[in-house]
Design a protein around this motif. Structure first.
Motif, PDB file in Angstrom:
ATOM      1  N   PHE A  84       0.800  -1.232   0.000  1.00  0.00           N
ATOM      2  CA  PHE A  84       0.000   0.000   0.000  1.00  0.00           C
ATOM      3  C   PHE A  84       0.830   1.278   0.000  1.00  0.00           C
ATOM      4  CE2 PHE A  84      -4.365  -1.499   0.475  1.00  0.00           C
ATOM      5  CZ  PHE A  84      -5.054  -0.407  -0.024  1.00  0.00           C
ATOM      6  N   PHE A  85       1.859   1.315   0.834  1.00  0.00           N
ATOM      7  CA  PHE A  85       2.613   2.564   0.986  1.00  0.00           C
ATOM      8  C   PHE A  85       4.030   2.469   0.424  1.00  0.00           C
ATOM      9  CE2 PHE A  85      -0.596   2.407   4.384  1.00  0.00           C
ATOM     10  CZ  PHE A  85      -1.333   3.529   4.031  1.00  0.00           C
ATOM     11  N   LYS A  86       4.272   1.495  -0.452  1.00  0.00           N
ATOM     12  CA  LYS A  86       5.562   1.373  -1.122  1.00  0.00           C
ATOM     13  C   LYS A  86       5.592   2.229  -2.375  1.00  0.00           C
ATOM     14  CE  LYS A  86       6.856  -3.340   0.277  1.00  0.00           C
ATOM     15  NZ  LYS A  86       7.119  -4.711  -0.226  1.00  0.00           N
ATOM     16  N   GLN A  87       6.745   2.813  -2.646  1.00  0.00           N
ATOM     17  CA  GLN A  87       6.907   3.588  -3.872  1.00  0.00           C
ATOM     18  C   GLN A  87       6.853   2.668  -5.083  1.00  0.00           C
ATOM     19  OE1 GLN A  87       6.301   6.971  -3.003  1.00  0.00           O
ATOM     20  NE2 GLN A  87       7.444   7.148  -4.889  1.00  0.00           N
ATOM     21  N   GLN A  88       7.661   1.586  -5.024  1.00  0.00           N
ATOM     22  CA  GLN A  88       7.693   0.604  -6.107  1.00  0.00           C
ATOM     23  C   GLN A  88       7.203  -0.733  -5.589  1.00  0.00           C
ATOM     24  OE1 GLN A  88      11.513   0.434  -8.254  1.00  0.00           O
ATOM     25  NE2 GLN A  88      10.364   1.244  -9.974  1.00  0.00           N
ATOM     26  N   LYS A  89       6.096  -1.186  -6.165  1.00  0.00           N
ATOM     27  CA  LYS A  89       5.481  -2.447  -5.740  1.00  0.00           C
ATOM     28  C   LYS A  89       5.976  -3.554  -6.661  1.00  0.00           C
ATOM     29  CE  LYS A  89       1.460   0.326  -4.472  1.00  0.00           C
ATOM     30  NZ  LYS A  89       2.124   1.604  -4.841  1.00  0.00           N
ATOM     31  N   ILE A  90       7.159  -4.058  -6.371  1.00  0.00           N
ATOM     32  CA  ILE A  90       7.806  -5.049  -7.240  1.00  0.00           C
ATOM     33  C   ILE A  90       7.475  -6.453  -6.758  1.00  0.00           C
ATOM     34  CG2 ILE A  90      10.022  -5.937  -8.054  1.00  0.00           C
ATOM     35  CD1 ILE A  90      11.134  -3.087  -7.703  1.00  0.00           C
ATOM     36  N   ILE A  91       7.084  -7.307  -7.698  1.00  0.00           N
ATOM     37  CA  ILE A  91       6.848  -8.724  -7.412  1.00  0.00           C
ATOM     38  C   ILE A  91       7.664  -9.556  -8.393  1.00  0.00           C
ATOM     39  CG2 ILE A  91       4.751  -8.786  -8.869  1.00  0.00           C
ATOM     40  CD1 ILE A  91       3.626 -10.902  -6.890  1.00  0.00           C
ATOM     41  N   SER A  92       8.353 -10.550  -7.889  1.00  0.00           N
ATOM     42  CA  SER A  92       9.193 -11.388  -8.750  1.00  0.00           C
ATOM     43  C   SER A  92       8.333 -12.237  -9.681  1.00  0.00           C
ATOM     44  CB  SER A  92      10.082 -12.294  -7.896  1.00  0.00           C
ATOM     45  OG  SER A  92       9.293 -13.250  -7.199  1.00  0.00           O
ATOM     46  N   PHE A  93       8.972 -12.733 -10.727  1.00  0.00           N
ATOM     47  CA  PHE A  93       8.262 -13.593 -11.667  1.00  0.00           C
ATOM     48  C   PHE A  93       7.718 -14.833 -10.958  1.00  0.00           C
ATOM     49  CE2 PHE A  93       8.378 -17.248 -14.592  1.00  0.00           C
ATOM     50  CZ  PHE A  93       7.471 -16.821 -15.540  1.00  0.00           C
ATOM     51  N   VAL A  94       8.549 -15.448 -10.101  1.00  0.00           N
ATOM     52  CA  VAL A  94       8.127 -16.643  -9.354  1.00  0.00           C
ATOM     53  C   VAL A  94       6.982 -16.296  -8.400  1.00  0.00           C
ATOM     54  CG1 VAL A  94       8.852 -18.391  -7.680  1.00  0.00           C
ATOM     55  CG2 VAL A  94      10.395 -17.736  -9.532  1.00  0.00           C
ATOM     56  N   GLY A  95       7.077 -15.129  -7.742  1.00  0.00           N
ATOM     57  CA  GLY A  95       6.024 -14.691  -6.838  1.00  0.00           C
ATOM     58  C   GLY A  95       4.714 -14.471  -7.562  1.00  0.00           C
ATOM     59  N   CYS A  96       4.794 -13.913  -8.763  1.00  0.00           N
ATOM     60  CA  CYS A  96       3.599 -13.675  -9.582  1.00  0.00           C
ATOM     61  C   CYS A  96       2.948 -14.997  -9.992  1.00  0.00           C
ATOM     62  CB  CYS A  96       3.989 -12.858 -10.816  1.00  0.00           C
ATOM     63  SG  CYS A  96       2.599 -12.103 -11.681  1.00  0.00           S
ATOM     64  N   VAL A  97       3.774 -15.950 -10.386  1.00  0.00           N
ATOM     65  CA  VAL A  97       3.278 -17.284 -10.765  1.00  0.00           C
ATOM     66  C   VAL A  97       2.576 -17.943  -9.577  1.00  0.00           C
ATOM     67  CG1 VAL A  97       3.952 -19.625 -11.453  1.00  0.00           C
ATOM     68  CG2 VAL A  97       5.021 -17.653 -12.562  1.00  0.00           C
ATOM     69  N   ALA A  98       3.231 -17.897  -8.400  1.00  0.00           N
ATOM     70  CA  ALA A  98       2.668 -18.532  -7.197  1.00  0.00           C
ATOM     71  C   ALA A  98       1.355 -17.874  -6.799  1.00  0.00           C
ATOM     72  CB  ALA A  98       3.673 -18.443  -6.053  1.00  0.00           C
ATOM     73  N   GLN A  99       1.301 -16.547  -6.860  1.00  0.00           N
ATOM     74  CA  GLN A  99       0.085 -15.822  -6.491  1.00  0.00           C
ATOM     75  C   GLN A  99      -1.080 -16.175  -7.409  1.00  0.00           C
ATOM     76  OE1 GLN A  99      -0.370 -11.416  -7.074  1.00  0.00           O
ATOM     77  NE2 GLN A  99      -0.374 -11.388  -4.836  1.00  0.00           N
ATOM     78  N   PHE A 100      -0.822 -16.175  -8.704  1.00  0.00           N
ATOM     79  CA  PHE A 100      -1.851 -16.514  -9.685  1.00  0.00           C
ATOM     80  C   PHE A 100      -2.327 -17.948  -9.492  1.00  0.00           C
ATOM     81  CE2 PHE A 100      -3.337 -17.981 -13.843  1.00  0.00           C
ATOM     82  CZ  PHE A 100      -4.207 -16.958 -14.206  1.00  0.00           C
ATOM     83  N   PHE A 101      -1.377 -18.874  -9.282  1.00  0.00           N
ATOM     84  CA  PHE A 101      -1.705 -20.288  -9.128  1.00  0.00           C
ATOM     85  C   PHE A 101      -2.612 -20.528  -7.919  1.00  0.00           C
ATOM     86  CE2 PHE A 101      -0.706 -24.274  -6.902  1.00  0.00           C
ATOM     87  CZ  PHE A 101      -1.136 -25.190  -7.846  1.00  0.00           C
ATOM     88  N   PHE A 102      -2.243 -19.964  -6.757  1.00  0.00           N
ATOM     89  CA  PHE A 102      -3.031 -20.195  -5.542  1.00  0.00           C
ATOM     90  C   PHE A 102      -4.390 -19.517  -5.612  1.00  0.00           C
ATOM     91  CE2 PHE A 102       1.035 -21.490  -3.641  1.00  0.00           C
ATOM     92  CZ  PHE A 102       0.618 -22.618  -2.949  1.00  0.00           C
ATOM     93  N   PHE A 103      -4.444 -18.319  -6.207  1.00  0.00           N
ATOM     94  CA  PHE A 103      -5.718 -17.620  -6.310  1.00  0.00           C
ATOM     95  C   PHE A 103      -6.692 -18.401  -7.197  1.00  0.00           C
ATOM     96  CE2 PHE A 103      -8.540 -14.302  -8.133  1.00  0.00           C
ATOM     97  CZ  PHE A 103      -9.067 -13.819  -6.942  1.00  0.00           C
ATOM     98  N   ILE A 104      -6.212 -18.839  -8.352  1.00  0.00           N
ATOM     99  CA  ILE A 104      -7.062 -19.622  -9.270  1.00  0.00           C
ATOM    100  C   ILE A 104      -7.386 -20.987  -8.677  1.00  0.00           C
ATOM    101  CG2 ILE A 104      -7.144 -20.765 -11.523  1.00  0.00           C
ATOM    102  CD1 ILE A 104      -7.493 -17.752 -11.717  1.00  0.00           C
ATOM    103  N   GLY A 105      -6.364 -21.645  -8.125  1.00  0.00           N
ATOM    104  CA  GLY A 105      -6.543 -22.992  -7.588  1.00  0.00           C
ATOM    105  C   GLY A 105      -7.525 -23.050  -6.428  1.00  0.00           C
ATOM    106  N   MET A 106      -7.414 -22.097  -5.501  1.00  0.00           N
ATOM    107  CA  MET A 106      -8.327 -22.078  -4.355  1.00  0.00           C
ATOM    108  C   MET A 106      -9.742 -21.675  -4.781  1.00  0.00           C
ATOM    109  SD  MET A 106      -6.776 -23.232  -1.741  1.00  0.00           S
ATOM    110  CE  MET A 106      -5.975 -24.338  -2.919  1.00  0.00           C
ATOM    111  N   GLY A 107      -9.845 -20.791  -5.770  1.00  0.00           N
ATOM    112  CA  GLY A 107     -11.164 -20.430  -6.300  1.00  0.00           C
ATOM    113  C   GLY A 107     -11.864 -21.625  -6.910  1.00  0.00           C
TER     114      GLY A 107
END
Length: 318
Positions: A84-107
């Protein structure tokens, strides 16, 4: 020519509005929602595990639903709150993959669990004499495992269809998490195959589970209509009310989100809709079951009475 995603290291999330006052309000709101989601769902899980009279198929699935809701919202909310209060909200490629996978998978897992709960309602109301056979412990565990495996496979298929694409810079995701549409927009290669795969997965999972729910409730309604007693009719209705409300909220918000995104609405509106079905719905599920279910309310009352009695019992100890 786009570079392969394996070459990429980071994505940048834009998050919510840059207005400080609005960010503070949203941060406090979403933090409160997240803590309430954890508190209500964990309380339900603990209550169901502690109370022996809640050890039935319906509450077994409810316990799993609460667990999935915790994972579902935790796949996006903690990261969003930290950014929320970060200047640059950086997410790694692996982090992005994991986030997408768990969000879709749990849904997807939640879709299957809601279908299993609908079948449980059908077995309890339409076939009460065969209920113990239709919903034996082995069958219940098998249905729950099928839901998790189905969710895992759905997440794997959809994640693979997205992250094999080539992404061109700048790798800025106009969202607060790695969602489907913002990722597709970043791709500089053809997204046709990915869109087909994702559409098929959504239709297969959502359509199959929705069909099971509709057929189950068709039989439930037919059985309820045969009941002449108003008291019996109301009892069966109250049994189904919590599950039906959860189904309407979950599928309704998902359908609204899909239609909302396809109409070319603003990104800020899309983010708020995503936040609703990603954070608010998991909180509402547990609250609905806690407030509308008589057995849950009775178990909570008994637990409170035990806590009140504990000090007096301790005082009697010599």
């Amino acid at each position: 020519m786009g570079r392969n995603t394996s070459m990429m290291t980071n994505f940048i999330l834009l998050g919510f509005s840059e207005h400080l006052e609005l960010k503070v309000i949203l941060f406090v709101l979403f933090l409160g929602i997240y803590f309430m989601t954890l508190a209500w769902n964990l309380s339900l899980i603990i209550l169901i595990r502690m109370e022996s009279h809640l050890h039935s198929p319906m509450y077994f699935f409810l316990c799993n639903l609460s667990f999935v809701d915790i994972l579902y919202t935790s796949s996006i909310t903690p990261r969003m709150l930290c950014d929320f209060f970060k200047q640059q909200k950086i997410i790694s490629f692996v982090g992005c993959v994991a986030q997408f996978f768990f969000f879709i998978g749990m849904g997807a897992t939640e879709c299957f669990l809601l279908a299993a709960m609908a079948y449980d309602q059908y077995a309890a109301i339409s076939n009460p004499l065969l209920y113990t056979t239709l919903m034996s412990p082995t069958i219940c565990v098998g249905m729950a495992m099928t839901a998790y495996v189905g969710g895992f496979l759905t997440g794997l298929v959809q994640t693979s269809s997205i992250f094999w694409l080539h992404f061109c810079g700048p790798l800025v995701i106009n969202h607060f998490f790695c969602d489907l549409l913002p990722l597709l927009i970043l791709s500089c290669s053809s997204t046709f195959f990915s869109q087909v795969v994702n559409s098929f997965a959504v239709c297969a999972v959502g359509g199959t589970s929705a069909l099971i729910i509709l057929i189950s409730y068709d039989y439930v309604i037919a059985a309820v209509m045969k009941i002449h007693s108003t008291q019996g009719w109301m009892k069966d209705f109250n049994t189904c009310a919590s599950h039906l409300t959860t189904v309407i909220l979950f599928y309704g918000s998902g359908l609204f989100s899909y239609l909302h995104s396809s109409t070319g609405s603003s990104w800020d509106q899309d983010k708020m809709v995503s936040m609703f079905y990603g954070a608010v719905i998991p909180m509402l599920n547990s609250i609905i079951y806690s407030l509308r279910n008589k057995e849950i309310k009775d178990a909570l009352k008994k637990l409170k009475e035990r806590k009140k009695q504990m000090p007096s019992l301790c005082l009697r100890v010599p």
